[in-house]
Design a protein around this motif. Structure first.
Motif, PDB file in Angstrom:
ATOM      1  N   GLU A 130      38.421  33.023  33.687  1.00 15.40           N
ATOM      2  CA  GLU A 130      37.686  34.233  33.289  1.00 15.40           C
ATOM      3  C   GLU A 130      37.536  35.176  34.482  1.00 15.40           C
ATOM      4  N   ILE A 131      37.729  36.470  34.247  1.00 12.02           N
ATOM      5  CA  ILE A 131      37.486  37.445  35.325  1.00 12.02           C
ATOM      6  C   ILE A 131      35.979  37.743  35.398  1.00 12.02           C
ATOM      7  N   PHE A 151      40.202  38.653  46.251  1.00 12.67           N
ATOM      8  CA  PHE A 151      39.836  38.896  44.858  1.00 12.67           C
ATOM      9  C   PHE A 151      40.802  39.957  44.325  1.00 12.67           C
ATOM     10  N   HIS A 152      41.421  39.697  43.194  1.00  7.56           N
ATOM     11  CA  HIS A 152      42.241  40.695  42.504  1.00  7.56           C
ATOM     12  C   HIS A 152      41.509  41.125  41.236  1.00  7.56           C
ATOM     13  N   ASP A 153      41.712  42.353  40.857  1.00  6.82           N
ATOM     14  CA  ASP A 153      41.265  42.888  39.555  1.00  6.82           C
ATOM     15  C   ASP A 153      39.753  43.054  39.434  1.00  6.82           C
ATOM     16  N   ARG A 154      38.990  42.350  40.261  1.00  6.20           N
ATOM     17  CA  ARG A 154      37.539  42.521  40.215  1.00  6.20           C
ATOM     18  C   ARG A 154      37.024  42.728  41.633  1.00  6.20           C
ATOM     19  N   GLY A 175      41.648  33.940  44.665  1.00 12.24           N
ATOM     20  CA  GLY A 175      40.575  33.060  44.179  1.00 12.24           C
ATOM     21  C   GLY A 175      39.995  33.558  42.875  1.00 12.24           C
ATOM     22  N   HIS A 176      40.205  34.841  42.615  1.00  7.04           N
ATOM     23  CA  HIS A 176      39.743  35.459  41.371  1.00  7.04           C
ATOM     24  C   HIS A 176      40.769  36.501  40.960  1.00  7.04           C
ATOM     25  N   GLY A 177      41.133  36.503  39.695  1.00  7.80           N
ATOM     26  CA  GLY A 177      42.063  37.513  39.187  1.00  7.80           C
ATOM     27  C   GLY A 177      43.486  36.994  39.076  1.00  7.80           C
ATOM     28  N   HIS A 178      44.378  37.881  38.669  1.00  5.99           N
ATOM     29  CA  HIS A 178      45.779  37.508  38.424  1.00  5.99           C
ATOM     30  C   HIS A 178      46.572  37.473  39.728  1.00  5.99           C
TER      31      HIS A 178
END
Ligand SMILES: [Zn+2]
Length: 308
Positions: A38-39, A201-204, A235-238
């Motif tokens: 989950e993002i 962190f990607h996308d967020r 670690g987070h995101g795509h």
């Protein structure tokens, strides 16, 4: 009669299945995958898997990067891996000290995996374990009943350890502190692939906590970038490339340090600095910009001011 009931049953099964949370498996390079959770925030439904994990399939078994936050989450991870390969998860590498990187360790250890981490990462896991368990119990409720902190069985007293696992070379590196002190990255030199844990962190929008030393985090990002990765699993995101990691994390850290540092040099007050820097259009594509950007300026100010 039966012909009327059957479609209804099918609908019920289909709709209950539609709500079950699943990790998204994204191929990254040869036999290496990202498992994107989950993002958004941790919830009961997503088993606190609001992060990105990864795995590499070798002829001797699977190397899993991050263990999820609980045995229930670990079972979802195991199921996602099993959709790609019949190889068992033989090694688990902890690249971080935040709950979703390691509180599923106990499950994989009980199923025969060796858990590997740097000593620095394990030290921070110890520091935060009670706090993270308490929070997890509030979110996961009955699903947290069997969460037990299980630390790595192979603790590496090094800041740059080379591992040969299943015929592949992995380098577990502490690039400097980041989101949590002692967070590590996993570098596959032959594949030019890096699993960054919470360094990227990607996308967020990333979150700077009082225990996230932002000036160190900025330097650590550049240590990672200097490896020259072609593939970045955050670690987070795509997953993405280094340009994306720069856009979503590195540039933001540089921007915070530069602009908040300048405000301090100009003797601006905290509130004034937050207002002055609140509008940063180049980072508005990041989810949670509205809830995190001001907090990050605030926290950066406090840290840079304390370091003066
Ligand atoms: Zn995280």
């Amino acid at each position: 009669m039966i012909s009327r009931i059957l479609p209804l049953l099918f609908l019920l099964v289909a709709s209950s299945g539609a709500h079950a949370f699943e990790l998204l498996t994204e191929p990254v390079s040869d036999d290496a995958y990202a498992l994107v959770g989950e993002i958004g925030p941790r919830t009961y439904e997503n088993h606190a898997l609001n992060n990105t994990l990864g795995f590499v399939v070798t002829p001797d078994g699977v190397v899993l990067i991050s263990a999820g936050a609980s045995p229930s989450g670990a079972r979802l991870i195991e199921a996602a891996v099993a959709r790609v390969t019949r190889q068992p998860i033989r090694w688990v590498i902890n690249v971080g000290a935040q709950d979703h990187h390691w509180l599923g360790n106990s499950y994989f250890a009980a199923h025969g995996a060796e858990v590997i981490a740097l000593a620095r990462t394990v030290a921070t896991q110890h520091d935060h374990a009670d706090n993270h368990l308490e929070r997890l119990h509030r979110v996961l409720k009955d699903r947290a009943a069997d969460v037990r902190p299980a630390y790595a069985s192979r603790v590496l007293d090094s800041d740059h350890a080379t591992l040969q696992l299943g015929g592949r070379t992995f380098e577990l590196i502490w690039p400097g502190d980041g989101h949590f002190p002692g967070d590590a990255i996993l570098w596959l030199p032959a594949e030019k692939l890096v699993f960054t844990g919470d360094l990227v962190f990607h996308d967020r929008m990333l979150g700077i906590h009082p225990f996230s030393p932002v000036a160190d985090w900025q330097k650590s990002f550049h240590v990672m970038a200097a490896l020259g990765p072609e593939h970045v699993v955050p670690g987070h995101g795509h997953p993405g490339d280094l340009a994306k990691a720069r856009r979503d994390t590195g540039d933001y850290l540089d921007w915070l340090i530069k602009n908040v540092g300048q405000a301090l040099a100009d003797w601006k007050e905290l509130e004034e600095t937050v207002e002055m820097l609140a509008d940063a259009p180049q980072f508005k594509h990041l989810k949670f910009y509205d809830s995190w950007h001001r907090r990050n300026i605030h926290q950066t100010y406090l840290q840079l001011e304390a370091a003066q």
